[in-house]
Scaffold this motif. Structure first.
Motif, short mmCIF file in Angstrom:
data_model
loop_
_atom_site.label_atom_id
_atom_site.label_comp_id
_atom_site.label_asym_id
_atom_site.label_seq_id
_atom_site.Cartn_x
_atom_site.Cartn_y
_atom_site.Cartn_z
N MET A 1 0.94 -1.19 -0.06
CA MET A 1 0.04 -0.24 0.02
C MET A 1 0.90 1.35 0.01
N ASN A 2 0.45 2.10 -0.95
CA ASN A 2 1.36 3.49 -0.97
C ASN A 2 0.47 4.50 -0.20
N GLY A 3 0.78 4.91 0.85
CA GLY A 3 0.16 5.77 1.84
C GLY A 3 -0.33 7.18 1.15
N TYR A 4 0.54 7.75 0.52
CA TYR A 4 0.57 8.76 -0.13
C TYR A 4 -0.68 8.71 -1.27
N ASP A 5 -0.65 7.83 -2.05
CA ASP A 5 -1.28 7.55 -3.18
C ASP A 5 -2.76 7.39 -2.64
N THR A 6 -3.01 6.61 -1.54
CA THR A 6 -4.09 6.60 -0.82
C THR A 6 -4.70 7.78 -0.24
N LEU A 7 -3.96 8.32 0.30
CA LEU A 7 -4.22 9.80 0.94
C LEU A 7 -4.71 10.61 -0.13
N LYS A 8 -4.05 10.58 -1.13
CA LYS A 8 -4.38 11.48 -2.48
C LYS A 8 -5.75 11.42 -2.94
N ARG A 9 -6.08 9.87 -3.07
CA ARG A 9 -7.13 9.63 -3.66
C ARG A 9 -8.55 10.01 -2.52
N ILE A 10 -8.16 10.12 -1.47
CA ILE A 10 -9.13 10.43 -0.32
C ILE A 10 -9.16 12.08 -0.34
N ILE A 11 -8.33 12.72 -0.41
CA ILE A 11 -8.28 14.31 -0.46
C ILE A 11 -9.32 14.63 -1.80
N ILE A 12 -8.81 14.17 -3.08
CA ILE A 12 -9.44 14.37 -3.96
C ILE A 12 -10.99 13.86 -4.32
N GLU A 13 -11.21 12.83 -3.92
CA GLU A 13 -12.43 12.08 -4.28
C GLU A 13 -13.41 12.38 -2.98
N ASP A 14 -12.99 12.03 -1.78
CA ASP A 14 -13.72 12.34 -0.54
C ASP A 14 -14.11 13.87 -0.17
N LEU A 15 -12.83 14.59 -0.13
CA LEU A 15 -12.79 15.85 0.52
C LEU A 15 -12.83 16.92 -0.54
N LYS A 16 -12.98 16.58 -1.97
CA LYS A 16 -13.29 17.53 -3.19
C LYS A 16 -12.16 18.47 -3.17
N VAL A 17 -11.08 18.10 -3.07
CA VAL A 17 -10.06 19.08 -3.12
C VAL A 17 -9.33 19.03 -4.73
N PRO A 18 -9.43 20.13 -5.32
CA PRO A 18 -8.96 20.30 -6.74
C PRO A 18 -7.42 19.45 -6.96
N SER A 19 -7.49 18.46 -8.02
CA SER A 19 -6.24 17.55 -8.05
C SER A 19 -5.03 18.50 -8.26
N ASP A 20 -5.06 19.67 -8.88
CA ASP A 20 -3.89 20.62 -9.20
C ASP A 20 -3.26 20.96 -7.83
N LEU A 21 -4.04 21.04 -6.64
CA LEU A 21 -3.55 21.39 -5.28
C LEU A 21 -2.68 20.25 -4.67
N VAL A 22 -2.86 19.04 -5.07
CA VAL A 22 -2.70 17.92 -4.22
C VAL A 22 -1.08 17.46 -4.94
N SER A 23 0.03 17.54 -4.08
CA SER A 23 1.24 17.04 -4.49
C SER A 23 1.81 16.61 -3.25
N PRO A 24 2.80 15.72 -3.54
CA PRO A 24 3.61 15.18 -2.27
C PRO A 24 4.37 16.45 -1.23
N GLY A 25 4.56 17.45 -1.79
CA GLY A 25 5.31 18.46 -1.01
C GLY A 25 4.42 19.52 -0.63
N ALA A 26 2.91 19.34 -0.82
CA ALA A 26 1.99 20.31 -0.63
C ALA A 26 1.60 20.24 1.24
N SER A 27 1.53 21.30 1.60
CA SER A 27 1.25 21.66 3.01
C SER A 27 -0.29 21.61 3.09
N LEU A 28 -0.68 21.53 4.43
CA LEU A 28 -2.18 21.64 4.77
C LEU A 28 -2.71 22.99 4.11
N GLU A 29 -1.99 24.03 4.41
CA GLU A 29 -2.36 25.28 3.84
C GLU A 29 -2.60 25.41 2.36
N ASP A 30 -1.78 24.61 1.66
CA ASP A 30 -1.57 24.35 0.10
C ASP A 30 -3.02 23.94 -0.22
#
Length: 80
Positions: A1-30
Motif C-alpha cells: 500500500m502506498n500511503g501517499y496515493d491512498t491519501l491523495k485519492r481520499i483528498i481528491i475524491e472524498d474531500l473534493k480538493v482540486p487535484s492540481d492542489l494535491v502534491s507530495p510536497g503540499a502543506s495543509l495550507e496549500d
C-alpha cells in the motif's frame, strides 16, 4: 500500500480538493485544509482503512507526503 496515493485519492475524491492542489510536497495550507477538514479526514481514514490517527498528528506534519507515510505506517501496524 502506498500511503501517499491512498491519501491523495481520499483528498481528491472524498474531500473534493482540486487535484492540481494535491502534491507530495503540499502543506495543509496549500490544499486549503481547516480544522474541520482535518477531522473529516481522520474519520474517513478510520472508516476506510481502520486506522486511528488524530487530527493533531496530521497538523504536526509538514507535507502530504509525510502524512502518507504516517498512514502507511499505521496501516502496517494494524496488519502486524
Amino acid at each position: 500500500m502506498n500511503g501517499y496515493d491512498t491519501l491523495k485519492r481520499i483528498i481528491i475524491e472524498d474531500l473534493k480538493v482540486p487535484s492540481d492542489l494535491v502534491s507530495p510536497g503540499a502543506s495543509l495550507e496549500d490544499v486549503e485544509f481547516d480544522s474541520l477538514t482535518l477531522v473529516e479526514l481522520t474519520v474517513i481514514l478510520e472508516r476506510d482503512l481502520g486506522v486511528d490517527i488524530q487530527d493533531q498528528e496530521l497538523r504536526d506534519l509538514a507535507t502530504l507526503s509525510d502524512m502518507g507515510r504516517l498512514v502507511e505506517d499505521r496501516v502496517a501496524q494494524g496488519q502486524a
